[in-house]
Scaffold this motif. Structure first.
Motif, PDB file in Angstrom:
ATOM      1  N   GLU A 262       0.815  -1.219   0.000  1.00 54.69           N
ATOM      2  CA  GLU A 262       0.000   0.000   0.000  1.00 54.69           C
ATOM      3  C   GLU A 262       0.851   1.274   0.000  1.00 54.69           C
ATOM      4  O   GLU A 262       0.337   2.364  -0.199  1.00 54.69           O
ATOM      5  CB  GLU A 262      -0.923   0.014   1.222  1.00 54.69           C
ATOM      6  CG  GLU A 262      -2.027  -1.033   1.205  1.00 54.69           C
ATOM      7  CD  GLU A 262      -1.557  -2.408   1.674  1.00 54.69           C
ATOM      8  OE1 GLU A 262      -2.381  -3.336   1.683  1.00 54.69           O
ATOM      9  OE2 GLU A 262      -0.345  -2.562   2.045  1.00 54.69           O
ATOM     10  N   TRP A 263       2.149   1.157   0.288  1.00 57.97           N
ATOM     11  CA  TRP A 263       3.005   2.333   0.442  1.00 57.97           C
ATOM     12  C   TRP A 263       3.942   2.483  -0.743  1.00 57.97           C
ATOM     13  O   TRP A 263       4.461   1.508  -1.274  1.00 57.97           O
ATOM     14  CB  TRP A 263       3.850   2.225   1.708  1.00 57.97           C
ATOM     15  CG  TRP A 263       3.047   2.159   2.975  1.00 57.97           C
ATOM     16  CD1 TRP A 263       1.696   2.210   3.106  1.00 57.97           C
ATOM     17  CD2 TRP A 263       3.572   2.000   4.298  1.00 57.97           C
ATOM     18  NE1 TRP A 263       1.327   2.110   4.427  1.00 57.97           N
ATOM     19  CE2 TRP A 263       2.466   1.978   5.181  1.00 57.97           C
ATOM     20  CE3 TRP A 263       4.855   1.883   4.822  1.00 57.97           C
ATOM     21  CZ2 TRP A 263       2.623   1.847   6.556  1.00 57.97           C
ATOM     22  CZ3 TRP A 263       5.001   1.744   6.189  1.00 57.97           C
ATOM     23  CH2 TRP A 263       3.904   1.736   7.053  1.00 57.97           C
TER      24      TRP A 263
ATOM     25  N   THR B 281      15.398   5.488   4.173  1.00 56.30           N
ATOM     26  CA  THR B 281      14.246   5.611   3.283  1.00 56.30           C
ATOM     27  C   THR B 281      14.071   4.303   2.524  1.00 56.30           C
ATOM     28  O   THR B 281      14.999   3.858   1.831  1.00 56.30           O
ATOM     29  CB  THR B 281      14.434   6.767   2.282  1.00 56.30           C
ATOM     30  OG1 THR B 281      14.674   7.974   2.997  1.00 56.30           O
ATOM     31  CG2 THR B 281      13.184   6.935   1.415  1.00 56.30           C
ATOM     32  N   VAL B 282      12.904   3.703   2.667  1.00 49.06           N
ATOM     33  CA  VAL B 282      12.629   2.410   2.049  1.00 49.06           C
ATOM     34  C   VAL B 282      11.580   2.577   0.959  1.00 49.06           C
ATOM     35  O   VAL B 282      10.520   3.167   1.193  1.00 49.06           O
ATOM     36  CB  VAL B 282      12.136   1.378   3.093  1.00 49.06           C
ATOM     37  CG1 VAL B 282      11.903   0.015   2.444  1.00 49.06           C
ATOM     38  CG2 VAL B 282      13.128   1.265   4.248  1.00 49.06           C
ATOM     39  N   ALA B 283      11.887   2.078  -0.230  1.00 45.99           N
ATOM     40  CA  ALA B 283      10.945   2.061  -1.346  1.00 45.99           C
ATOM     41  C   ALA B 283      10.986   0.656  -1.943  1.00 45.99           C
ATOM     42  O   ALA B 283      11.909  -0.116  -1.642  1.00 45.99           O
ATOM     43  CB  ALA B 283      11.339   3.101  -2.394  1.00 45.99           C
ATOM     44  N   PRO B 284      10.006   0.281  -2.772  1.00 44.89           N
ATOM     45  CA  PRO B 284      10.047  -1.052  -3.372  1.00 44.89           C
ATOM     46  C   PRO B 284      11.365  -1.271  -4.120  1.00 44.89           C
ATOM     47  O   PRO B 284      11.744  -0.484  -4.983  1.00 44.89           O
ATOM     48  CB  PRO B 284       8.861  -1.043  -4.337  1.00 44.89           C
ATOM     49  CG  PRO B 284       7.911  -0.057  -3.755  1.00 44.89           C
ATOM     50  CD  PRO B 284       8.786   1.013  -3.156  1.00 44.89           C
TER      51      PRO B 284
ATOM     52  N   GLN C 156      26.892  11.453   2.202  1.00 47.61           N
ATOM     53  CA  GLN C 156      26.614  10.728   0.962  1.00 47.61           C
ATOM     54  C   GLN C 156      25.399   9.822   1.143  1.00 47.61           C
ATOM     55  O   GLN C 156      25.147   9.317   2.236  1.00 47.61           O
ATOM     56  CB  GLN C 156      27.806   9.873   0.542  1.00 47.61           C
ATOM     57  CG  GLN C 156      29.034  10.673   0.155  1.00 47.61           C
ATOM     58  CD  GLN C 156      30.165   9.785  -0.342  1.00 47.61           C
ATOM     59  OE1 GLN C 156      29.958   8.601  -0.634  1.00 47.61           O
ATOM     60  NE2 GLN C 156      31.363  10.344  -0.437  1.00 47.61           N
ATOM     61  N   THR C 157      24.652   9.636   0.059  1.00 45.12           N
ATOM     62  CA  THR C 157      23.527   8.707   0.081  1.00 45.12           C
ATOM     63  C   THR C 157      24.001   7.344  -0.405  1.00 45.12           C
ATOM     64  O   THR C 157      24.614   7.232  -1.469  1.00 45.12           O
ATOM     65  CB  THR C 157      22.381   9.209  -0.826  1.00 45.12           C
ATOM     66  OG1 THR C 157      21.933  10.479  -0.343  1.00 45.12           O
ATOM     67  CG2 THR C 157      21.218   8.230  -0.835  1.00 45.12           C
ATOM     68  N   THR C 158      23.747   6.341   0.408  1.00 49.06           N
ATOM     69  CA  THR C 158      24.105   4.968   0.033  1.00 49.06           C
ATOM     70  C   THR C 158      22.828   4.217  -0.289  1.00 49.06           C
ATOM     71  O   THR C 158      21.913   4.139   0.549  1.00 49.06           O
ATOM     72  CB  THR C 158      24.849   4.269   1.186  1.00 49.06           C
ATOM     73  OG1 THR C 158      26.007   5.042   1.528  1.00 49.06           O
ATOM     74  CG2 THR C 158      25.260   2.856   0.792  1.00 49.06           C
ATOM     75  N   THR C 159      22.748   3.674  -1.502  1.00 51.83           N
ATOM     76  CA  THR C 159      21.541   2.961  -1.939  1.00 51.83           C
ATOM     77  C   THR C 159      21.836   1.469  -2.010  1.00 51.83           C
ATOM     78  O   THR C 159      22.832   1.039  -2.598  1.00 51.83           O
ATOM     79  CB  THR C 159      21.076   3.467  -3.313  1.00 51.83           C
ATOM     80  OG1 THR C 159      20.825   4.871  -3.220  1.00 51.83           O
ATOM     81  CG2 THR C 159      19.793   2.760  -3.744  1.00 51.83           C
ATOM     82  N   VAL C 160      20.987   0.693  -1.399  1.00 51.16           N
ATOM     83  CA  VAL C 160      21.127  -0.766  -1.394  1.00 51.16           C
ATOM     84  C   VAL C 160      19.948  -1.351  -2.138  1.00 51.16           C
ATOM     85  O   VAL C 160      18.795  -1.090  -1.768  1.00 51.16           O
ATOM     86  CB  VAL C 160      21.194  -1.315   0.039  1.00 51.16           C
ATOM     87  CG1 VAL C 160      21.331  -2.824   0.026  1.00 51.16           C
ATOM     88  CG2 VAL C 160      22.338  -0.676   0.799  1.00 51.16           C
TER      89      VAL C 160
END
Length: 768
Positions: free
Chosen positions: A715-716, A733-736, A764-768
């Protein structure tokens, strides 16, 4: 059917339309607090309809004599009650001689309330027609200052709409108040003085028995077009009441505004003889800022709070509104400034549960305050328990324990047990384990070991001594057993070998022994001091270890699960889905006898152990126990849905986790339990925060490092939160399909994400 009148909004709680039947519910939902005092959302003006007046001062209580059918040895003599304090918000209004009372008005239109969560400010507006035909518009703004926590402020504006009118305002203080929650209808307060000087008024009052001295105070100013209205100010005095009447003419369309500043000075914070002086100082500070300046300070204070504690949810307004409502009230209830204060299950929103401290603080609240405040705030909550250690030892002595064994109270204001139901007071002893677990949890999270040698070790020794003495050796089982208890599931009393109680008792003893070794090696002076104080010797520690190593845990080979207690499988195991919905909630529809014989579980019990001691069990074990116990769980405790949401998320059952999350986050907004008029469920609100951060975010401490296993409900679109971990702030920050991490600080930080090492770099932004 749950209530649904609260308008969905990401930053506000909004009610449109005046409905007398929901006034008491809204008085709870729109409550204000600032950690030092609280106020239900009562109308300032006279209201003759059903209402629950409530004004509360943190830490001020009365020992209401226990009311039971027959006395039992060891019973607490009183139940501590948070007190409905003298009313400072009242403003009687007369329009052309007619009292303003919404319950008596010919018409009430365009009624609207808003609790602006971003600002920490409550707004109310309406138009009304009085029986005499005069129509007015009213706009009210109210807040309890986070800047000057003894002061609240009100702006009350009236505008005649259809004719000129003579308007009279009477701001007043009223000491003639009573509690909704009282055992014997005793008077709790004695008014000692009623005073007035200029635009200020004061009521001195002290509590009977506990002798807390308070000064309730106010200062009011009437303005027209931004200028003070000249005219007579008449004193209106009663035996326990003092007011000032201001009367002015207002032309049609012209607004009159009364500003009222009021609040409490109490001897918790000032010498008894200087409360009026303290009241004047608080009022002087407020007036120097003025209403607008004080409101700006309020907005700034809340901006700082939200900067750290906000959780954003994109794509689901009801979920977003729910979590912010929970975070708002947690911050309104407890700020961590005063180690003598704690967190009552209703906070400052009602009188149920006496406003006292329960095990909820250690089990549910501490994680929120550790992660969203400086660690000193959580340390204050632990210091509160250390300060009450002597009382915990006294509580145990009253029940026949000795040698410094400590039993922390189920319910307390000052460390003394004051819960008066035998199955809770004497049997719900697992509360002791929550205290020890909070000490472990605090160190695990903050890395601050200093609390344990300074204070915590004494607490752990007292708790270990209690569990050692509470266990009994069973020749039949050749094991130690713990008999006659009530586990977290309060729908079963006086059971033997509640698994959660036994398991947590073993953990407490082993943890105490482990900390004794660490303190001996690393803090020898503290070790010698504590051992000298407690008269501990190696033989006693060996005896503890023997009990811990040989405790009995009921287990079913057939189901491959630990049994909630002896005899659980003897029950008629009908799952909740096969219960007639007309029978729910069972705590309102069934006799207590029928509940006790049923398999139904009020809240997480065995699963509470799987939550606390997660690292002791495999995912397969959790799944088996979840599948066995959740179908029997009726979730009739506010503390139930959050733990189940966390466990369901860990199992990857996101639909179920999301359902539980909505229930815990909107428990009060949607009034699931049909009791919101009594006040809000403050301590379960911390569980709502855990549902997102620990449940969906999968945040854990693994091998002394922060770890995440992020998941997201379908739903998010996204969600985000911040945590303060050992003086470094991580924004998640969590996204699909991806999670982003940002680190505040100066040094790199290593974390784990889905089991893999990730290095975060500041800026810095670290994206996993």
């Amino acid at each position: 059917m749950n209530q649904d009148y609260i308008v969905p909004d990401p930053w506000s709680i909004i009610e449109d339309g005046y409905e007398p039947d929901r006034v008491k519910s809204s008085e709870s939902l729109f409550s204000l607090g600032n950690g030092a005092m609280g106020q239900r959302a009562n109308f300032e003006e006279t209201y003759s309809g059903p209402t629950f007046q409530g004004s509360y001062i943190g830490g001020v209580y009365y020992p209401d004599k226990t009311r039971v059918g027959w006395w039992k040895n060891g019973y607490p003599e009183y139940f501590a009650k948070v007190l409905n304090a003298p009313n400072w918000i009242g403003i009687d209004i007369h329009i052309d001689g007619e009292p303003l009372d919404l319950a008596a008005c010919s018409k009430v239109e365009n009624f609207r309330r808003e609790l602006n969560m971003q600002e920490g400010v409550y707004y109310r507006s309406f138009e009304a027609e009085l029986p005499g035909g005069t129509r007015i518009a009213v706009k009210v703004t109210r807040f309890l200052s986070m800047e000057i926590d003894e002061v609240g402020a009100i702006r009350y504006a009236i505008q005649p709409l259809n004719r000129n009118a003579a308007i009279s305002f009477e701001p007043y203080l009223d000491g003639g108040i009573t509690n909704e929650d009282t055992n014997w209808d005793d008077p709790f307060w004695e008014v000692t003085s009623v005073e007035s000087e200029g635009a200020r008024a004061y009521i001195g009052a002290h509590t009977l028995k506990t002798h807390f001295d308070t000064c309730t105070f106010m200062h009011a100013v009437l303005e027209r077009d931004g200028k003070a209205v000249d005219g007579d100010r008449q004193e209106v005095r009663g035996e326990k009441r003092i007011g000032h009447r201001y009367t002015a003419d207002a032309e049609k369309g012209q607004e009159l505004v009364l500003y009222k500043f009021g609040g409490y000075a109490a001897d918790l914070n000032h010498p008894k003889g200087s409360l009026r002086k303290a009241a004047d100082k608080a009022l002087d500070q407020a007036l120097s800022l003025g209403f607008d300046g004080l409101k700006k300070a309020q907005q700034d204070a809340w901006a700082r709070i939200w900067e750290m504690s906000d959780i954003t949810i994109e794509g689901d307004v009801r979920a977003q509104q729910g979590i912010r409502f929970n975070i708002l009230h947690l911050n309104q209830t407890y700020t961590g400034r005063n180690s003598r204060l704690n967190i009552g299950p209703k906070g400052f929103t009602g009188e149920k549960y006496g406003g006292s401290t329960y095990w909820d603080t250690e089990a549910y609240c501490i994680p929120f305050y550790m992660a969203t405040k400086d660690q000193q705030v959580a340390r204050q909550l632990l210091k509160y328990r250390y300060n009450h250690l002597e009382k915990a030892i006294e509580n145990a002595e009253k029940l026949g324990f000795s040698n410094g064994a400590a039993l922390y109270p189920m319910v307390t204001m000052n460390g003394e047990e004051c819960h008066n139901e035998w199955e809770i007071t004497f049997e719900e002893i697992h509360r002791n384990s929550a205290i020890a677990f909070a000490i472990f949890n605090y160190f695990r999270y903050t890395g601050d070991y200093s609390y344990i040698p300074e204070m915590g070790l004494e607490v752990l020794i007292g708790i270990a001594r209690f569990w050692y003495q509470r266990a009994t050796f069973s020749k039949a089982k050749n094991k130690y057993v713990i008999l006659g208890v009530t586990g977290p599931n309060e729908y079963e009393n006086n059971v033997n070998n509640n698994w959660y109680t036994n398991y947590s008792a073993r953990w407490c003893i082993r943890y105490a022994i482990e900390q004794l070794g660490k303190v001996k090696d690393g803090y020898p002076e503290d070790y010698d001091r504590v051992v000298g104080l407690t008269k501990l010797n190696p033989q006693e520690v060996s005896a503890w270890k023997k009990v811990a190593d040989n405790l009995y845990f009921p287990y079913s080979e057939e189901h491959r699960v630990y049994l909630q207690q002896d005899g659980f499988l003897d029950k008629e195991l009908i799952t909740v889905e096969n219960l007639d919905r007309k029978e729910r909630p069972i705590n309102q529809k069934w006799s207590w006898d029928r509940i006790l014989r049923s398999p139904y579980i009020k809240q997480a019990d065995t699963l509470q152990g799987f939550y606390f001691f997660e690292s002791d069990f495999s995912l397969d074990q959790l799944e088996r126990h979840f599948d066995f116990y959740e179908p029997f769980t009726v979730h009739e405790s506010s503390l139930s849905p959050c733990v189940h949401s966390i466990q369901a998320a860990r199992l990857g059952r996101m639909e179920q986790a999301y359902t539980f999350y909505l229930r815990t986050s909107r428990l009060d907004l949607d009034d699931y339990n049909k009791e919101v008029h009594e006040g809000l469920h403050i301590t379960s609100m911390a569980g709502t925060w855990m549902s997102i951060v620990e449940g969906f975010g999968g945040m854990r401490i693994v091998d002394d490092k922060l770890s995440f296993s992020p998941r997201i409900p379908k739903e998010w679109k996204s969600y985000s939160f911040k945590i303060n971990f050992r003086h470094r702030i991580i924004h998640v920050t969590v996204a699909p399909g991806q999670t982003r991490f940002e680190l505040d600080g100066k040094e790199e930080m290593s974390i784990r994400v889905n089991g893999k090492r990730v290095v975060l770099t500041p800026g810095q932004t670290t994206t996993v």
